[in-house]
Design a protein around this motif. Sequence first.
Motif, PDB file in Angstrom:
ATOM      1  N   ARG C 115       0.822  -1.220   0.027  1.00 33.28           N
ATOM      2  CA  ARG C 115      -0.017   0.101   0.030  1.00 33.28           C
ATOM      3  C   ARG C 115       0.879   1.419   0.156  1.00 33.28           C
ATOM      4  O   ARG C 115       0.824   2.133   0.986  1.00 33.28           O
ATOM      5  CB  ARG C 115      -0.968  -0.015   1.494  1.00 33.28           C
ATOM      6  CG  ARG C 115      -2.254   0.908   1.208  1.00 33.28           C
ATOM      7  CD  ARG C 115      -2.848   0.380   2.422  1.00 33.28           C
ATOM      8  NE  ARG C 115      -4.156   1.378   2.604  1.00 33.28           N
ATOM      9  CZ  ARG C 115      -5.116   1.625   1.885  1.00 33.28           C
ATOM     10  NH1 ARG C 115      -5.558   0.847   0.936  1.00 33.28           N
ATOM     11  NH2 ARG C 115      -5.906   2.472   2.202  1.00 33.28           N
ATOM     12  N   SER C 116       1.524   1.241  -1.069  1.00 33.90           N
ATOM     13  CA  SER C 116       2.514   2.489  -1.051  1.00 33.90           C
ATOM     14  C   SER C 116       1.742   3.621  -1.178  1.00 33.90           C
ATOM     15  O   SER C 116       0.742   3.780  -1.820  1.00 33.90           O
ATOM     16  CB  SER C 116       3.727   2.465  -2.212  1.00 33.90           C
ATOM     17  OG  SER C 116       3.070   2.704  -3.137  1.00 33.90           O
ATOM     18  N   GLN C 117       2.592   5.063  -0.980  1.00 39.44           N
ATOM     19  CA  GLN C 117       1.822   6.322  -1.312  1.00 39.44           C
ATOM     20  C   GLN C 117       1.544   6.548  -2.731  1.00 39.44           C
ATOM     21  O   GLN C 117       0.416   6.911  -3.091  1.00 39.44           O
ATOM     22  CB  GLN C 117       2.903   7.333  -0.734  1.00 39.44           C
ATOM     23  CG  GLN C 117       2.246   8.724  -0.629  1.00 39.44           C
ATOM     24  CD  GLN C 117       0.833   8.594   0.369  1.00 39.44           C
ATOM     25  OE1 GLN C 117       1.045   7.959   1.145  1.00 39.44           O
ATOM     26  NE2 GLN C 117      -0.148   9.354  -0.010  1.00 39.44           N
ATOM     27  N   ILE C 119       0.182   4.397  -4.969  1.00 40.55           N
ATOM     28  CA  ILE C 119      -0.833   3.552  -5.070  1.00 40.55           C
ATOM     29  C   ILE C 119      -2.194   4.431  -4.596  1.00 40.55           C
ATOM     30  O   ILE C 119      -2.928   4.647  -5.319  1.00 40.55           O
ATOM     31  CB  ILE C 119      -1.023   2.122  -4.182  1.00 40.55           C
ATOM     32  CG1 ILE C 119      -0.092   1.262  -4.962  1.00 40.55           C
ATOM     33  CG2 ILE C 119      -2.253   1.586  -4.513  1.00 40.55           C
ATOM     34  CD1 ILE C 119      -0.392   0.827  -6.241  1.00 40.55           C
TER      35      ILE C 119
END
Lengths: 289, 321, 254
Positions: C115-117, C119
């Motif tokens: 859930r990287s920034q 995304i």
Amino acid sequence: MAELFAFLLSGVTVGFIYALVGLGFTVIYNSSGIINFSQGEFVMAGGMSAVFLMYAGVPLGFAFILAIISVSVIGIILYKLLSISKDSSHISLIILTLGFAIFLRGLAQVIFDKQLHTMPSFVGDGSFEIFGAILSYQSLLVIVVSLIIVISLYLFFKRTKTGQAMVAASVNVDAARLMGINIKKILVLNFAISAVIASIGGILLTPITSTNYEVGIMLGLKGFSAAIIGGLGNPWGAVAGGLLLGILESLVAGYISSEYKDAVAFVVLLAILFFMPGGIFGNLKAQRV
Amino acid sequence: MNFLERINITKEILIFTAILIVVPFVLQNEFHFQLAILAMLNAMICIGLNLLMGYAGQVSLGHGAFAGLGGYIGAILTTEYQFNPLLSILSAVIFMGIFAFIISKPILKLKGHYLAMATLGIGVIINIILNVEYEITGGTDGMAVDSFILFGFELFESMHWYIVVALLLVFTLWIFDNLIKSPFGRILRSIRDSEKAADCVGINVSFYKSVVFTISVVVATIAGSLYGFFSGFISPQEASFNHSIELVVMVVLGGLGRLYGAVIGATILTVLPQLLTAFEEYETLIFGLIIIAIMIFMPKGIVSLWDKILEFKERKFAKSA
Amino acid sequence: MLKVRSVTKKFGGLVAVDNLSFDVKKGSIHSIIGPNGAGKTTLVNMLTGVYKLDSGTVFLDGGDITNIPTNRLVHRGICRTFQNLQVCDNLTVLENVLLGFDKYMSKNLLKTFFRSQKILDDEERYFQRGMHLLSLIGLEEYAHKEAKNLSYGILKRLEIIRALATGPELILLDEPVAGLNTKETQEVSELIKLLVQDDVTVILIEHDMKMVMDISDTITVMNFGQKLAEGTPQEIANNKDVIQAYLGNEGHHG
């Protein structure tokens, strides 16, 4: 040469049983679109009931008839269960038939037992010699009875009014309904016919390979493979697919490895699915885009 | 967006973690612990299988065999070749990942019954190989697996196993929840609904099918090899057609396309047969009846009951307001 | 912008599209009409990489795009809709539109798993743009409804909006108003005009003659897989061959 011939003969015998299982699949699939994963258990139920009726002292011929009738009742019960299911997506119907298969296996354990059972040959222990290979009377009986079933099924669908109504219903349900055909009755009849074919296969097979409560799993899967190899929905394809599997299995067991015999059906199945998804004889419903 | 939302810590995962923390206090003996660990490992496999079946809409009747084969690879590398267990599992993951990616191309071109039969066929072949090649696999009787030793510490006590597997399960749930809530997850659901729609907006459908198949096989491999180390024993039974069917039933029973459905289904179907052993020879029969009943009365799975409760509450609320 | 040169497609002995050539001008609405079985949908499937051509070439802005698969064509700026609606039933209306933005969004697996920034930023940005597109057709209030709950007419427009979201230079619409009532047809017409204002070129396959005559810049008439006539709506309306083909066809039916 005699050896090869012997392998071919035993392959054809077993092949006809696979053909009967595949034919049973096809009858249900064509009428309802359902893949019946308990078809193998119908075969098991036929053989096991016949054995235990025989143990109970019921005369052989009568035992066969009783066994066939009880399995066709089982077939009708399965139809009833499928028709009251609230969901008609194929995954839940597949699981319902799988559940029914487990139930039948459990039932066989309770009513019968977990042992291996066999029966004496129905036609005596004699045999023929053909080109140096030996064909037992029982094997011959399997071949003859299977042929009779295939031919009478063909005549039934081609020549009788009921049979033609059943074909019409499988081609187009709505049109058939408009023509006044009772679809429910047709489906019940299809499930019953399928169960009858399976149970006869199970009875015929018992003197040759023995039976127990688990024997249906592999028989069912191989019969299903036979149906797909021939072209799902094509009855002649199921018969041809069954014979092909029986012969290949017998040759592999004889010349290559008896341990890998059971894998033959699935290797052929995968090859067909990957390279000829419509099966050897083709079908109209191949779901590959 | 608050911090918990940002890192996607949901109410569900908090409740589930709380349950996992409480459970060991309820479990009374070694057998209970083993059952709980087995349920969690099955749940892991089911989470992956659910991504494939419930989200991307692709059936597999071979996942038991994939988990089993992965388990064997891990077990053999450590037991026969003295690999570090972690390295064994990693090797199994790499091998099974490549294997899955390669076979996925031709398999996932097929649809419906044909797809079901192809995965079933591969599964049965794997199972037969495991049975026949007894010099490597121990054949039908199975093989003993060395214990899981990591940095000189032997994972032996059930409680330790429980903690490791529970952590892994929560982690799996979290990353899968992230995936489902991402563009990637949306792509999977679009493929399930309409491959043409996905294709026409530029999605390489067959590639995504391969990726999701591979992910699900990798998760099954991890769970399968952990199972071998945990139980100290692995047999072809783990890779049988029956096990594959059980896994599919777990996913459908819990609720297709519902993340926690897979966990619930796996738990019930792991524990239920143990409860049914009380019925002795009636065990299989009752098990079959339960599956039939659920498919007839609750085809959308147990999680759908929860939806109905919510719906009911809403309607009541709407009426009173 | 689009040059179609001598494209041919045979099914067995039947020649569905026969040595067909035409040009589509940038920013125009180019309709392709013809009696049933003239090969219109086959042509769309040939231009969008569904069918492989037996011969002929297709150029987009001078580049050869013959036989490029549908999903890769989107990256060259071509998108299509379907005669028989292809909308994802179990996705919300907004999600269906977001699908159109898919090619701009990160699908990196590691970033997705953790859930990287990037995304989240993508989701946020395209959420806004998706809502904006929906507002063009007045569907904001349905944004979070599952598509299966909406009417056929709305879904037909949703499919066009989804195609627009892919940022295309050229959109092929295969019978966008088939099965719609007059009011819905009008709404689709408005939407198509909106596309052209957005500098999108439109190829329109349609049976609704009134609509075709109303909004087309150029019309190509097909019959038996061949080009029968081409011209402005005015020219086509007065073309004897065209009238003959349509009347002849009607005659067979009647």
